[in-house]
Motif scaffolding. Structure first.
Motif, short mmCIF file in Angstrom:
data_model
loop_
_atom_site.label_atom_id
_atom_site.label_comp_id
_atom_site.label_asym_id
_atom_site.label_seq_id
_atom_site.Cartn_x
_atom_site.Cartn_y
_atom_site.Cartn_z
N LEU A 86 13.09 -0.10 7.61
CA LEU A 86 11.15 -0.88 6.42
C LEU A 86 10.08 -0.55 7.86
N GLY A 87 10.69 0.46 8.24
CA GLY A 87 9.22 1.47 9.55
C GLY A 87 8.83 0.67 10.61
N HIS A 88 9.72 -0.68 11.14
CA HIS A 88 8.74 -1.35 12.03
C HIS A 88 8.79 -1.42 13.18
N GLU A 137 5.44 7.98 9.54
CA GLU A 137 6.07 8.20 8.17
C GLU A 137 7.24 8.45 8.64
N ARG A 138 8.46 7.52 7.59
CA ARG A 138 9.94 7.82 7.24
C ARG A 138 9.84 8.12 6.02
N ASN A 149 0.70 -1.27 -0.31
CA ASN A 149 0.18 0.16 0.01
C ASN A 149 1.29 1.55 -0.08
N GLU A 150 2.11 1.01 0.86
CA GLU A 150 2.98 2.28 0.24
C GLU A 150 3.22 2.41 -0.86
N GLY A 151 3.64 1.74 -1.12
CA GLY A 151 3.59 1.78 -3.33
C GLY A 151 2.89 2.23 -3.85
N ARG A 170 4.61 8.85 3.60
CA ARG A 170 4.08 9.70 4.43
C ARG A 170 3.40 9.09 5.19
N LYS A 171 1.64 7.53 4.88
CA LYS A 171 1.82 6.81 5.68
C LYS A 171 1.71 5.79 5.55
N GLY A 172 2.68 5.36 6.84
CA GLY A 172 2.90 4.01 6.87
C GLY A 172 2.16 3.01 7.56
N LYS A 173 2.42 2.26 7.87
CA LYS A 173 1.92 0.71 8.59
C LYS A 173 1.23 1.36 9.92
#
Length: 338
Positions: free
Chosen positions: A297-299, A201-202, A174-176, A194-197
């Motif tokens: 990875l935005g974990h 954001e990252r 969904n990020e892509g 802008r809107k990760g899990k």
């Protein structure tokens, strides 16, 4: 089995109807793509037994079919089907019979097949398999789509950008999908999620090679797909000039997978998330710190990242330091490597 041909027109319609039902129900793109392919094998089996009306299907037929499935060989690698693959078929049978009941096509009880025992493991691609996917983006097969050479080239450039985003930057599906052109800072080589899990954001560094693919696609080819229509989306469908959804990007990846011609790679059940697993595994194998991979990875916690130590076969305490996350360029694939 994708190459099986159904002679029964009603079965062909049923397979397509089942696929559309899964999509409407909101199942993941990989489920929408794979389950109808498994059900095609059931329908082909029914044809071979002169059962040409789905209303004749009963639990005994399904049990006999599954027994035959367990006995048949793996056509690509030899031996039998893996337990994981058999479980995919069981899942397909459960969903299919549920579909038959819910749409009123057939009153059939729930199947009682038990899942085969498996060891859960993450599927990832080797660096050589990633190279093969990139190579496949240079093959001119879009002539079958009856599009202009310019659009054909734009589609292939978009495929390379897709690999750059989901593998090179490790984005979630969904990020892509939601990525906009303004989210890419070409001057600083940074991608803004802008809107990760969990709405976090990252900022993700982009390697020189992947930045090259994104630059070529955005500035040289994307206009062939938008056709003058104003849209912020990075990934645009050539048929509608609108933002591509996860299912469409997934299908593009599957097309590349089969275009490689590599039987081991084709055998793998991959999706966009497989590319994310792959970059994380390659980072760890190259010695990047677990903390850096987690941020990349935005974990939300390090525990989520530790699964890759088992995939890569590297104990956490033996992972080598990789102090600067931007150094990951040194282990990325350059164009010269293919």
């Amino acid at each position: 089995m994708k190459k099986l041909i159904l002679q029964n027109a009603s079965y062909r319609y049923l397979e397509q109807s089942f696929k559309e039902w899964l999509d409407i129900q909101g199942y993941a793109p990989s489920t929408v793509y794979n389950l109808p392919n498994h059900i095609r094998e059931l329908l082909h089996y029914l044809e071979s037994k002169d059962i040409n009306n789905i209303k004749e299907l009963n639990i005994k037929h399904i049990e006999r079919y599954y027994h035959q499935l367990k006995e048949r060989g793996n056509q690509r690698r030899g031996g039998g089907l893996s337990n994981a693959h058999l479980n995919k078929h069981i899942q397909s049978l459960r969903k299919f019979t549920s579909y038959l009941r819910k749409v009123g096509r057939l009153e059939i009880p729930e199947i009682t097949l038990k899942d085969e025992e498996t060891v859960n493991k993450i599927i990832y691609l080797t660096e050589e398999e990633i190279r093969l996917l990139f190579k496949a983006t240079y093959q001119e097969w879009e002539k079958k789509l009856n599009v202009s050479p310019e659009v054909s080239e734009a589609i292939r450039a978009r495929d390379r950008a897709m690999l750059a985003v989901f593998y090179g930057c490790g984005l979630r599906r969904n990020e892509g999908v939601m990525l906009d052109v303004c989210d890419i800072n070409f001057d600083r080589s940074v991608l803004h999620v802008r809107k990760g899990k969990n709405y976090k954001e990252r900022f993700v560094p982009i390697s020189k090679t992947n930045l090259k693919y994104l630059t070529e696609y955005i500035y040289d080819h994307r206009g062939e797909l938008t056709k003058g229509v104003k849209t912020d989306a990075v990934f645009v469908a050539y048929t509608t000039a609108k933002r591509m959804q996860g299912q469409s990007l997934f299908v593009r990846l599957k097309n590349l997978q089969y275009q490689t011609g590599d039987l081991d790679l084709i055998e793998k059940e991959i999706g966009l998330h497989t590319l994310r697993h792959s970059i994380a595994t390659h980072f760890l194998q190259a010695g990047m710190k677990l903390e850096s991979i987690s941020r990349f990875l935005g974990h939300s916690s390090l525990e989520s990242t530790q699964i890759y130590t088992h995939v890569a076969g590297i104990p956490i305490e033996r992972a080598q330091p990789f102090n600067n996350i931007k150094e990951y360029e040194s282990i990325r694939l350059s164009e010269d490597e293919f």
